[in-house]
Design a protein around this motif. Structure first.
Motif, PDB file in Angstrom:
ATOM      1  N   THR B   2       0.835  -1.208   0.000  1.00  0.00           N
ATOM      2  CA  THR B   2       0.000   0.000   0.000  1.00  0.00           C
ATOM      3  C   THR B   2       0.865   1.250   0.000  1.00  0.00           C
ATOM      4  N   ASN B   3       1.984   1.171   0.749  1.00  0.00           N
ATOM      5  CA  ASN B   3       2.910   2.301   0.768  1.00  0.00           C
ATOM      6  C   ASN B   3       3.380   2.616  -0.645  1.00  0.00           C
ATOM      7  N   LEU B   4       3.730   1.531  -1.346  1.00  0.00           N
ATOM      8  CA  LEU B   4       4.242   1.664  -2.703  1.00  0.00           C
ATOM      9  C   LEU B   4       3.204   2.362  -3.584  1.00  0.00           C
ATOM     10  N   LEU B   5       1.955   1.898  -3.460  1.00  0.00           N
ATOM     11  CA  LEU B   5       0.897   2.465  -4.304  1.00  0.00           C
ATOM     12  C   LEU B   5       0.689   3.944  -4.010  1.00  0.00           C
ATOM     13  N   MET B   6       0.993   4.347  -2.774  1.00  0.00           N
ATOM     14  CA  MET B   6       0.877   5.758  -2.417  1.00  0.00           C
ATOM     15  C   MET B   6       2.074   6.538  -2.946  1.00  0.00           C
ATOM     16  N   LEU B   7       3.267   5.946  -2.672  1.00  0.00           N
ATOM     17  CA  LEU B   7       4.496   6.705  -2.914  1.00  0.00           C
ATOM     18  C   LEU B   7       4.804   6.892  -4.393  1.00  0.00           C
ATOM     19  N   ILE B   8       4.447   5.896  -5.206  1.00  0.00           N
ATOM     20  CA  ILE B   8       4.758   6.033  -6.639  1.00  0.00           C
ATOM     21  C   ILE B   8       4.041   7.237  -7.250  1.00  0.00           C
ATOM     22  N   PRO B   9       2.722   7.343  -7.057  1.00  0.00           N
ATOM     23  CA  PRO B   9       2.076   8.555  -7.615  1.00  0.00           C
ATOM     24  C   PRO B   9       2.636   9.843  -7.030  1.00  0.00           C
ATOM     25  N   VAL B  10       2.966   9.824  -5.732  1.00  0.00           N
ATOM     26  CA  VAL B  10       3.518  11.043  -5.123  1.00  0.00           C
ATOM     27  C   VAL B  10       4.831  11.424  -5.801  1.00  0.00           C
ATOM     28  N   ALA B  11       5.724  10.417  -5.965  1.00  0.00           N
ATOM     29  CA  ALA B  11       7.020  10.676  -6.601  1.00  0.00           C
ATOM     30  C   ALA B  11       6.816  11.197  -8.010  1.00  0.00           C
ATOM     31  N   LEU B  12       5.901  10.544  -8.740  1.00  0.00           N
ATOM     32  CA  LEU B  12       5.673  10.950 -10.127  1.00  0.00           C
ATOM     33  C   LEU B  12       5.116  12.359 -10.198  1.00  0.00           C
ATOM     34  N   LEU B  13       4.188  12.656  -9.307  1.00  0.00           N
ATOM     35  CA  LEU B  13       3.575  13.992  -9.326  1.00  0.00           C
ATOM     36  C   LEU B  13       4.607  15.076  -9.038  1.00  0.00           C
ATOM     37  N   LEU B  14       5.482  14.781  -8.059  1.00  0.00           N
ATOM     38  CA  LEU B  14       6.514  15.766  -7.715  1.00  0.00           C
ATOM     39  C   LEU B  14       7.428  16.016  -8.916  1.00  0.00           C
ATOM     40  N   GLY B  15       7.816  14.911  -9.551  1.00  0.00           N
ATOM     41  CA  GLY B  15       8.671  15.026 -10.735  1.00  0.00           C
ATOM     42  C   GLY B  15       7.974  15.806 -11.821  1.00  0.00           C
TER      43      GLY B  15
END
Lengths: 776, 61
Positions: B2-15
């Motif tokens: 679940t962490n992964l599913l949260m963090l990937i979009p966050v990382a992508l959005l920041l980028g």
């Protein structure tokens, strides 16, 4: 010595105004700046000695009608694009913008310091563009209108496009690499196929649009090359990237283990960096050159039958019309003097240092500089028929004769692409036919060969070195105009110099002789009132001389004041028995005293001797080609230690000598500045010009160097040699990398992890190697 | 997971945010005059305005 409060030049005693200004123009400019409350400018600025001093030119604003160049803007306003010459520092930018912004009606004034272009907007009808421009020219700057659609916009649009592609590729490469690292870490450990495929899909989601977007510059160029039945470096690049992406997508669909999305996109990212740097380094030199050329187009003042004056571009002046030339102005047409006496500086046409005397009937040519008094000329030829145009034509012919030089990168690309493609095909056939593997895994291996050989390091090898080299040279005021100039400079074995203005400073200096300090002081007190180069040389030698009152100057003869005469032999009534010797001279005559002779010579640049020695030590064979008289050329050649010299060379003779050398298999470098050198500059294998050269020569030259130092020539050659060595090293490194990785790929051992490491490390090695050039 | 599913979009959005900021800066011409901007900051105490108050300026010096 006191200096002018506006332009900062040393004040000539007796000619200054109120002990503060060198001329009325400077006083008016200073008053204007102060009146607008912008006098902080004088504390903030730092004058650049290499730039023209900020002396306002009288009636300069009348030269061009700026109203015709204004264009309607979007919001009911008018726009004018101007190129500014004479910028010294950032304070000048501030001053110009503020002076303009304080004029009524102006809505926008923005000056780009990098390109020196000014965008000026005002409310239609609320301001007169000529007055706006005049408020800036009054300060001593020169403004030239330009059409933004024609100059440099295409180049900057291309550069912007590359930058956008680079940004997208960089973003995608970073994020895809993020997933790839997780996958590689997971491989060693416990990552299940579901997570892996999920991450592959995410990578695909980012990489696919990014590859399509940022790969366009390469795809387009590759397509163009292929449809012209050629190959270039972009063909293997495009093929590698497309195959890597396609294969990775195929692997992802069938939940395979290996996807190369990261390799494909970071490859594009590295390549785009190289491409962008390359275009930037070239674009800079070009914009500097286009700037110089635009300023060369000046108009001619024609005197109409009714006595009115009209400004016309030189090519529109009819034969037989009368043209006015002010002192200090360059002549724009061919003709003969109809009224007036003056001295003309013909050094750009003939290479001769000494001014020639002009009186009614003297033929004059476009490019000569009028020195002492106003002249009226009758036009005999204008535009295409002038001697100037003839020289330009000679230059264009020489340009056509110059074989198109293939850059080393293109030569490598020519054989690289076929070799790589054959290797990949061979691998595929070997695996299927000899080892009997199924076609899918065999294809996979063949594609990995293509990916690993994708010429990332190879494509970076040249541009990175070039950017570092041109950056290093640019810091020393040396501009590279041509992309292949560095490569060609590295092969030079023969150097030909022009004399006047290249080896010498192109300005006479006083020689020691039979004169006393008192003679010099007296002569200098007369000479300060004149603009003649010999008089200026006298005044420079004795700056403390108090100027004599009521000095009259007779153009072409000399000066007279208080019964003392300074000037030509005839003017001073020197008897023929007194022989002075060769070379330029001035005589000083007083009643009851023997006349005194001052001899001058065009002194060599301070480091000419040093440069000649350095170049001889570097095993170049040197030669002097000049249009000047044999005496002057020989004495300079002996002094500098140049064994070979030729005098009285016409422009065509110089070209002939270069052709002769090229026929004999030499690679000659021509260094020259005059109009008479321009054809030779184009005919040479590679050419250099000082920035004091005429526009035409600067256009023809591959390299332009600024400042008084001739050592720039030796420095440029040194950097060229070193960068050539680095390029070769880089190619060596890139090939060594291929020799190690290609067998691995052929054997089927290359995984995405190995590909990523190999590719980025080879690129980094090449870049680091190139950066060594930046250090001395 | 679940962490992964949260963090990937966050990382992508920041980028993606960084990328958009860069593209915006490029589009608004902030990369056109790198030399000028570096120096302009030293002078911008009175921005060029039509008919700026002349007196205010001379008071400062």
């Amino acid at each position: 010595m006191a200096s002018c409060r506006h332009c900062g030049q040393g004040l000539i005693p007796g000619k200054e105004i109120g002990g503060q200004y060198c001329c009325a123009g400077c006083q008016a400019a200073h008053d204007l700046v102060e009146g607008l409350g912008l006098d902080q400018y004088y504390q903030r600025r730092s004058l650049d000695p290499a730039q023209r001093p900020l002396v306002p030119e009288e009636d300069d604003a009348a030269r061009v009608d700026f109203t015709q160049h204004a264009k309607p803007g979007q919001k009911g306003d008018q726009v004018l694009y101007l190129m500014v010459e004479g910028l010294h520092c950032a304070a000048c930018v501030w001053l110009i913008e503020n002076v303009l912004a304080r004029q009524p009606g102006v809505t926008h004034a923005r000056l780009n310091m990098t390109t020196r272009r000014l965008e000026l907007r005002w409310i239609d009808g609320a301001a007169d563009p000529n007055l706006l421009v005049h408020s800036v020219t009054q300060l001593g700057y020169r403004l030239v209108p330009y059409d933004p659609a024609r100059i440099g916009d295409a180049v900057s649009a291309h550069e912007k496009e590359l930058l956008k592609c680079m940004a997208v590729a960089g973003f995608a490469a970073g994020n895809v690499m993020l997933f790839s690292v997780s996958i590689w870490a997971g491989q060693a450990d416990y990552m299940g196929w579901a997570t892996r495929t999920f991450l592959h899909w995410l990578s695909a989601l980012i990489a696919l649009p990014a590859v399509v977007y940022s790969g366009r510059p390469f795809f387009k160029s590759a397509y163009e090359a292929l449809s012209a039945k050629r190959t270039n470096m972009d063909v293997p690049i495009s093929l590698g990237v497309l195959l890597a992406t396609g294969m990775s997508l195929w692997e992802t669909v069938r939940a395979g283990e290996h996807a190369y999305f990261d390799a494909a996109i970071s490859l594009l990212f590295f390549l785009l960096i190289g491409r962008y740097l390359d275009s930037r380094a070239r674009g800079r030199a070009r914009s500097a050159a286009s700037h110089l050329i635009a300023l060369g187009a000046r108009s001619v003042t024609v005197l109409l039958a009714d006595g009115a004056r009209k400004l016309l571009p030189p090519q529109q002046v009819a034969t037989g019309s009368i043209v006015l030339v002010a002192p200090g102005e360059r002549i724009g047409i061919d003709g003969k003097v109809s009224e007036g006496v003056s001295d003309l500086d013909a050094s750009l046409i003939s290479g001769e240092t000494l001014p020639i005397q002009a009186k009614p009937g003297t033929p004059v040519f476009a490019g000569m500089l009028n020195l002492s008094a106003a002249l009226r000329l009758e036009v005999t030829a204008a535009g295409e028929a002038t001697l100037l145009a003839e020289i330009v034509r000679l230059m264009e012919n020489a340009e056509q004769g110059r074989a198109r030089y293939a850059a080393i990168a293109d030569r490598v690309a020519r054989w690289y692409a076929p070799v790589v493609h054959t290797a990949a095909l061979g691998t595929f056939l070997f695996w299927t036919l000899i080892l009997g593997t199924a076609w899918q895994p065999a294809l996979m291996i063949a594609v990995s060969v293509l990916i690993i050989t994708c010429p990332c390091a190879l494509a970076l090898a040249v541009p990175v070195v070039q950017v570092v080299a041109s950056g290093r040279l640019m810091r020393q005021g040396i501009l590279m105009k041509s992309a292949t100039a560095l490569e060609r400079l590295a092969q030079v074995d023969h150097i030909l110099f022009d004399k006047t203005g290249t080896l010498t400073l192109g300005r006479p200096e006083l020689l020691p002789g039979d004169w006393t300090a008192a003679d010099l002081a007296l002569a200098a007190s007369l000479a300060v009132s004149s603009r003649h180069p010999l008089a200026r040389a006298l005044a420079r030698r004795c700056p403390e001389a108090a100027p004599m009152r009521e000095v009259t100057e007779l153009a072409g003869l000399g000066l007279e004041g208080d019964g003392v005469r300074l000037g030509r032999r005839a003017w001073c009534q020197v008897s023929d028995e007194l022989d002075g010797g060769e070379g330029p001279e001035l005589w000083l005559a007083r009643t009851g005293r023997q006349p005194v002779r001052f001899a001058f010579e065009d002194s060599p640049r301070l480091d000419s001797k040093e440069t000649v020695n350095a170049l001889t030590k570097m095993k170049y064979s040197l030669e002097l080609l000049s249009g000047d008289r044999a005496f002057a050329v020989e004495s300079l050649a002996n002094r500098l230690g140049v064994a070979k010299w030729r005098a009285l060379c016409l422009p065509a003779d110089k070209v002939a000598r270069l052709e002769e050398l090229k026929q004999a298999g030499h690679k000659p470098l021509m260094v020259g500045d005059g109009l008479n050198d321009a054809p030779a500059l184009s005919a040479a294998f590679v050419s250099m010009s000082p920035s004091t050269a005429v526009d035409v020569s600067q256009t023809a030259a591959d390299v332009i160097f600024q400042g008084d130092r001739l050592m720039s020539v030796a420095e440029t050659l040194r950097v060229a040699k070193k960068s050539n060595m680095l390029v070769k090293q880089n190619f060596g490194l890139a090939l060594a990398y291929n020799l190690v990785t290609v067998p691995l790929a052929m054997a089927g051992h290359v995984t995405p992890l190995i590909a990523a490491i190999a590719m980025s490390s080879s690129s980094v090695v090449v870049i680091v190697n190139a950066l060594r050039l930046g250090r001395r | 997971m679940t962490n992964l599913l949260m963090l990937i979009p966050v990382a992508l959005l920041l980028g993606l945010f960084g990328l958009l900021a860069f593209l915006w800066a490029l589009k608004s011409g902030q990369f056109e005059d790198l030399d000028g901007s570096a120096h302009r900051i030293l002078f911008d105490d009175d921005p060029p305005q039509p008919k700026a108050d002349v007196n205010k300026d001379s008071d400062k010096t």
